[in-house]
Design a protein around this motif. Structure first.
Motif: not given
Length: 306
Positions: A180-192
């Motif tokens: 879930l850490v990785d999922h959250t980080l990927d979510l933030l990266r996708a926004r950018c």
């Protein structure tokens, strides 16, 4: 094409007035975050990272004083009455999710209300929750029925619901397991990657390295280094940054000796000097932030990284 500044902060200082002292929480901080950029703000606990987020969002207590400017999208000064429509333009994933949630409202009620307030149908709730890694089947639970990790994912969903152009994520992976850490980080990266901007406040240098475009390192209320992530992790310029990296398990796994100064009694010179092996008499004066680092004795020649 030149990136568009999403947020420009100039000379931000935050002070907390106590009965017997003044806390210098943020001092003369300047930075710019562009559309499409993920800026990670890192440093030890108590250095001023979360106070920066709260200042930008107007969430400081009554004993705080704020000076400086913070301009959103080139036209809204957040410190001059520009927060009226802030909720539509800036989102926050709070550091303490359990205290940020209304205890008498279910997750579904909170999320549907947020969607409705920002012109989105309530039926989007399940999709928004799923995108944040929150099981829609748990939306009907109340905050006290959620684990810390579940509350973290729910606050992430609430922050993403308005689809804000700027998202401030204050320790957004607290209480989450590795997937879930990785999922959250990927979510933030996708926004950018979609053109939005994210300020990621974290103590997790591994996370910052994975997703950040740029990194600002804070120490004792000041930014002491600010440069592209790959450059910073490959060749840190400030001795404090090098110390943070050396503390990682996959590097030297060696803690920085000593402790940060009290924010009620900051020295007039370099605050890191008492912990720095490179300190000299020059460090009794405050170094300027020239190039990527605020240091009299940088580890890398300034001309090489300018």
């Amino acid at each position: 094409m030149t990136p568009t500044p999403r947020l420009t902060v100039d000379g931000l200082s935050v002070r907390f007035r106590l009965r017997t002292a003044t806390v210098h929480a943020v001092t003369d901080l300047s930075l710019t975050v562009h559309s499409g950029e993920l800026l990670a703000v890192v440093g030890e606990s108590g250095c001023g990272k979360s106070v920066l987020a709260h200042a930008l969002l107007g969430l400081l207590p009554g004993n705080a004083s704020v000076t400086g400017r913070a301009v959103l999208d080139g036209d809204t000064d957040l410190f001059a009455g520009g927060r009226r429509h802030l909720g539509r333009r800036v989102g926050l994933i709070p550091q303490s999710p359990t205290t940020a949630l209304n205890p008498v409202r279910s997750g579904r009620s909170l999320l549907e209300e947020t969607l409705r307030a920002h012109g989105r149908p309530r039926t989007d709730a399940d999709a928004v929750a799923t995108a944040a890694g929150f099981d829609p089947g748990d939306l009907d639970r109340y905050p006290h029925e959620l684990s810390g990790g579940m509350a973290q994912r729910l606050t992430t969903a609430l922050a993403l619901a308005p689809d804000p152009p700027l998202l401030i994520a204050d320790e957004p992976t607290t209480g989450l397991d590795r997937p879930l850490v990785d999922h959250t980080l990927d979510l933030l990266r996708a926004r950018c990657d979609a053109g939005n901007a994210v300020i990621l406040i974290t103590h997790d240098l591994t996370a910052a390295h994975r997703v950040a475009d740029t990194v600002a390192v804070m120490y004792a209320s000041r930014i002491v280094e600010h440069q592209p992530a790959e450059a910073l992790f490959a060749a840190p310029v400030h001795p404090y940054t090098a110390g943070l990296l050396d503390a990682l398990p996959d590097r030297a796994f060696r803690a920085i000796p000593g402790h940060p100064p009290m924010l009620t009694a900051l020295p007039s010179g370099c605050a890191f000097a008492p912990r720095c092996a490179r300190a000299t008499d020059a460090c009794t004066t405050l170094p300027a932030l020239t190039g990527p680092a605020r240091c009299h004795h940088p580890l890398v020649d300034r001309a090489a990284v300018a």
